[in-house]
Design an enzyme around this catalytic site. Structure first.
Site, PDB file in Angstrom:
ATOM      1  N   HIS A  22       0.869  -1.171   0.000  1.00  9.22           N
ATOM      2  CA  HIS A  22       0.000   0.000   0.000  1.00  9.22           C
ATOM      3  C   HIS A  22       0.907   1.221   0.000  1.00  9.22           C
ATOM      4  O   HIS A  22       1.678   1.429   0.942  1.00  9.22           O
ATOM      5  CB  HIS A  22      -0.921  -0.001   1.221  1.00  9.22           C
ATOM      6  CG  HIS A  22      -1.899  -1.143   1.215  1.00  9.22           C
ATOM      7  ND1 HIS A  22      -2.329  -1.770   2.357  1.00  9.22           N
ATOM      8  CD2 HIS A  22      -2.525  -1.776   0.183  1.00  9.22           C
ATOM      9  CE1 HIS A  22      -3.184  -2.733   2.035  1.00  9.22           C
ATOM     10  NE2 HIS A  22      -3.314  -2.755   0.721  1.00  9.22           N
ATOM     11  N   GLU A  71       1.511   3.593   3.018  1.00  7.22           N
ATOM     12  CA  GLU A  71       2.054   3.048   4.262  1.00  7.22           C
ATOM     13  C   GLU A  71       3.576   3.047   4.138  1.00  7.22           C
ATOM     14  O   GLU A  71       4.192   2.057   3.754  1.00  7.22           O
ATOM     15  CB  GLU A  71       1.462   1.663   4.513  1.00  7.22           C
ATOM     16  CG  GLU A  71      -0.048   1.725   4.705  1.00  7.22           C
ATOM     17  CD  GLU A  71      -0.723   0.367   4.733  1.00  7.22           C
ATOM     18  OE1 GLU A  71      -0.007  -0.652   4.856  1.00  7.22           O
ATOM     19  OE2 GLU A  71      -1.962   0.325   4.638  1.00  7.22           O
ATOM     20  N   HIS A 107       3.337  -3.492   6.666  1.00 11.34           N
ATOM     21  CA  HIS A 107       2.228  -2.554   6.459  1.00 11.34           C
ATOM     22  C   HIS A 107       2.275  -1.472   7.538  1.00 11.34           C
ATOM     23  O   HIS A 107       3.208  -1.404   8.338  1.00 11.34           O
ATOM     24  CB  HIS A 107       0.892  -3.292   6.511  1.00 11.34           C
ATOM     25  CG  HIS A 107       0.594  -4.096   5.285  1.00 11.34           C
ATOM     26  ND1 HIS A 107      -0.447  -3.807   4.430  1.00 11.34           N
ATOM     27  CD2 HIS A 107       1.197  -5.186   4.763  1.00 11.34           C
ATOM     28  CE1 HIS A 107      -0.475  -4.671   3.440  1.00 11.34           C
ATOM     29  NE2 HIS A 107       0.518  -5.533   3.620  1.00 11.34           N
ATOM     30  N   GLU A 123       2.014  -4.991  11.026  1.00 12.11           N
ATOM     31  CA  GLU A 123       1.504  -3.617  11.067  1.00 12.11           C
ATOM     32  C   GLU A 123       2.420  -2.840  12.008  1.00 12.11           C
ATOM     33  O   GLU A 123       2.444  -3.083  13.207  1.00 12.11           O
ATOM     34  CB  GLU A 123       0.060  -3.594  11.562  1.00 12.11           C
ATOM     35  CG  GLU A 123      -0.911  -4.394  10.697  1.00 12.11           C
ATOM     36  CD  GLU A 123      -1.299  -3.677   9.409  1.00 12.11           C
ATOM     37  OE1 GLU A 123      -0.959  -2.482   9.280  1.00 12.11           O
ATOM     38  OE2 GLU A 123      -1.937  -4.298   8.556  1.00 12.11           O
TER      39      GLU A 123
END
Length: 736
Positions: A362, A365, A500, A593
């Site tokens: 993404h 990110e 991410h 994350e």
């Protein structure tokens, strides 16, 4: 999930714009025209380290002239007046100067100025909940602690995790206050509306006040008129709007006072404050903790051109252990560069496992991208210093770092700036494809075959082929996705992590729920113990995840789960790279994350590096966990490619590489392992995996079957022995 929520919000019915002033009449203003966002063009010099955005030269900030109708309510009599007036500046996706309305009704625009200061830390959680106060709140879930830029709400409206601070509707003078705890130079404010799929709420204008004791306050005033400045705020719930103060103010407290908001809504906002610490000559306040790292690395955001330059510099500094190569191109033609680090770059060494890190799937990110650029610099620097840990890592492992899988999306986000990109812009590739939903769904055919009792005798439990629809020329497959799939097929990866941002948690496969259309459901793999181990290793060595005092990022508290979660039990992700990697190759992959803030400011990169450095290194070392070996032909001692390694009790096999070597990740324990290959008798042995660092050697020698020997003799043109020829003739006769 967030992409779904944003899509629902984007396609919701439009709401009429009106402005509500507490205690006064309703004003109907013509909606302003939108303008194109500005920022560093691709390949230009990035914004300064202490600046959230950098405007291009020559940007026209003039206001447009037009007519507005002012609706005045006086003793139930409505009077319509028409007068010439400069319109309010258009909605800002990037920095604009503050606005003050003079007594004549004209807008007084001060000169453009550099924001100068980084964010105070509402979005990154450096500002604690106790530093945020408000005049009132509709509920706990809409309290001041939720007034953080880009904070995301839960699915339920009115729960404990709503998407903004919202004042009570009866509050006549709402305010939102931040205590910096130290003397601070405030230079600007960034605001958003309420994040919700159920409601529309945002502030359209506000004032700003300052204090040193929270009792005596002074306002931000326009330099030319001396009047208290009124700042234009938001025209939608998600676009961040930056306002710079006419003059930076030194104080401890800053207070935002909403003046108008969306008609029919309430006073709701999310905010970030731009602020620089200042020295305290009297030492009345404790010093703010410093953000930094002792490693001599390049701590800044790198656009495509700067990233390519940095990777080239690392390669030139450490040519004997690095290699830069491209695995393909993005939709816009940007190359997907990979940095390889090994003592023998460019070749697969027998018995040496291959590991990869992938970031930037993404594009918005950005932290993972910078961490991988920092990691390649660190490994090069420490190898030259002779660090034994790094030397062993590069000697025994071949490491591949892909810092930007979606370079097109990143360039979009980079041009906006770290604080102004919002939650979703740049997430998708240039075709509008979410790359983390773009891999082939191999889960469904596997589970259907399992339900029919076809696995593993008829349908294999590993290396599932690509579905026919996925290989068609008109299939909706991004070029970035195809490039990564071909990369996976070309190199025998054993271990991977997909980096991410936007949360602090490690998720592991399966990412897709087994029950069709279920939003979330615990769906473990046959290797659940290994995946939980890998996830715990990263989460347990990440400083931020291990902070006992940290608050949840958005709407879920993962600390009670050890900061790890099964991906499908969090939210279903069909077509994820993690699931595809597990079912199509030998590689075990998790998702990390990294931070609540998807695109942290440059001044936070040193601390983010320190938060993740040990975790990044320790995770790479987990490739030594389990068993490894070579499957050879007993007669020739040559390695056997594509031999199947099966572990009793685990319904997922792996295969050997072209040299016959394999790696099978396993947690400590005693295992019964079987090696098999076409044309060979199977072989089984016990392999013990201790708690000490491995890997444990578990080699196999396979013997050819008579049928395979005959095939090889015939293929070589050899004559068949008479006795064997007579036996074959008798067998053919019996068959006929």
């Amino acid at each position: 999930m967030w992409g779904l929520l944003l899509a629902l919000a984007a396609f919701a019915p439009a709401v009429g714009l009106g402005l509500r002033t507490p205690g006064t009449s309703v004003l109907g203003l013509a909606p302003p025209a939108t303008t194109e966002a500005w920022g560093p063009a691709r390949g230009s010099t990035p914004a300064p380290q202490n600046s959230p955005v950098q405007p291009p030269a020559g940007k026209d900030n003039a206001t447009s002239e037009g007519h507005v109708r002012v609706r005045i309510i006086k003793k139930k009599k409505v009077i319509m007046k028409k007068r010439k007036k400069l319109m309010r500046p258009r909605p800002m996706a990037t920095a604009r100067p503050p606005v003050t309305t003079t007594t004549t009704g004209a807008l007084d625009l001060p000169e453009e100025q550099d924001p100068g200061c980084p964010p105070l830390g509402l979005e990154s959680l450096r500002v604690s909940d106790s530093q945020l106060e408000a005049s009132s709140s509709q509920s706990f879930g809409l309290g001041p602690h939720r007034g953080r830029l880009n904070i995301q709400s839960g699915l339920e409206d009115g729960d404990l995790y709503d998407g903004a601070w919202c004042a009570e509707q009866q509050d006549p003078e709402p305010w939102f206050q931040v205590d910096a705890r130290h003397p601070t130079r405030f230079s600007g404010i960034i605001t958003q509306g309420r994040n919700s799929i159920w409601r529309y709420d945002w502030v359209t204008s506000y004032k700003v006040q300052f204090s040193n004791d929270s009792q005596t306050w002074w306002g931000s005033r326009n330099r030319s008129s001396g009047m208290e400045a009124v700042f234009p705020a938001n025209s939608d719930p998600e676009t961040p709007v930056l306002n710079l103060l006419p003059e930076p103010q030194v104080a401890r407290f800053i207070r935002l006072l909403p003046q108008t908001w969306l008609q029919g809504g309430t006073s709701c906002l999310r905010a970030e404050i731009l602020a620089c610490p200042v020295s305290d000559p009297n030492d009345l306040f404790p010093k703010a903790p410093a953000l930094g790292s002792s490693d001599p690395l390049d701590f800044r955001h790198h656009n495509y051109k700067a990233m390519r330059k940095l990777m080239k510099q690392v390669n030139e500094k450490c040519p004997n252990i690095t290699r830069v190569y491209s695995i393909g191109k993005s939709h816009q033609g940007l190359k997907l560069y990979v940095m390889e680090l090994s003592d023998q770059p460019g070749e697969h060494e027998l018995g040496e496992p291959e590991v990869r890190y992938v970031a930037g799937m993404h594009g918005n990110e950005a932290l993972g991208r910078e961490l991988l650029l920092l990691l390649m610099q660190f490994l090069c620097h420490e190898y030259l210093r002779g660090d034994p840990r790094v030397t062993r890592l590069l000697t025994e492992t071949r490491i591949h770092l892909l810092p930007s899988m979606n370079p097109d999306g990143y360039e979009t986000a980079f041009r906006r700036g770290s604080e102004l990109v919002g939650w979703a812009e740049g997430r998708w590739n240039q075709q509008g494809i979410d790359l983390n939903h773009n891999f082939a769904d191999l889960n469904t055919p596997l589970w259907e075959a399992e339900d029919d009792g076809l696995v593993p005798d008829t349908v294999p439990n590993h290396h599932l082929p690509l579905p026919t629809y996925y290989t068609l020329p008109n299939a909706t497959v991004a070029p970035e996705t195809r490039a990564v799939i071909e990369w996976m097929q070309r190199i025998p990866f054993v271990l991977s992590a997909n980096l991410h941002g936007g949360e602090l948690v490690v998720s592991y496969p399966f990412d897709m729920t087994r029950t069709p259309w279920a939003a979330r459901e615990l769906t473990p793999t046959p290797d659940d113990a290994v995946f939980r181990w890998l996830s715990t290793v990263y989460a347990g060595t990440n400083w931020a995840m291990q902070d006992p005092d940290r608050r949840p990022c958005h709407s879920q508290d993962f600390s009670s789960l050890g900061n790890i979660i099964n991906g499908a039990d969090w939210h279903t992700v069909p077509g994820s790279m993690n699931d595809f990697s597990y079912l199509h190759t030998n590689c075990f992959e998790i998702t990390v994350e990294l931070s609540c803030d998807k695109f942290p400011h440059e001044n936070e990169l040193p601390q983010e590096w320190e938060n993740n450095k040990e975790a990044l290194l320790t995770y790479l070392e987990q490739v030594r966990m389990g068993i490894t070996g070579v499957v050879r032909d007993k007669d020739t001692e040559l390695g056997i490619a594509d031999a199947v390694i099966a572990v009793e009790g685990i319904n997922h096999d792996v295969t050997t590489a072209w040299g016959g070597d394999y790696w099978r990740l396993l947690t400590p324990g005693d295992y019964v392992v079987t090696a098999s290959a076409e044309g060979y008798h199977t072989a089984t042995r016990n392999c013990w995996v201790p708690f000490e660092e491995g890997p444990v050697p578990c080699n196999f020698h396979l013997t050819k079957t008579p049928k395979q020997r005959l095939r090889e003799l015939l293929a070589a043109g050899a004559k068949v022995p008479p006795d064997l020829r007579r036996r074959l003739e008798r067998l053919r006769g019996q068959k006929n």
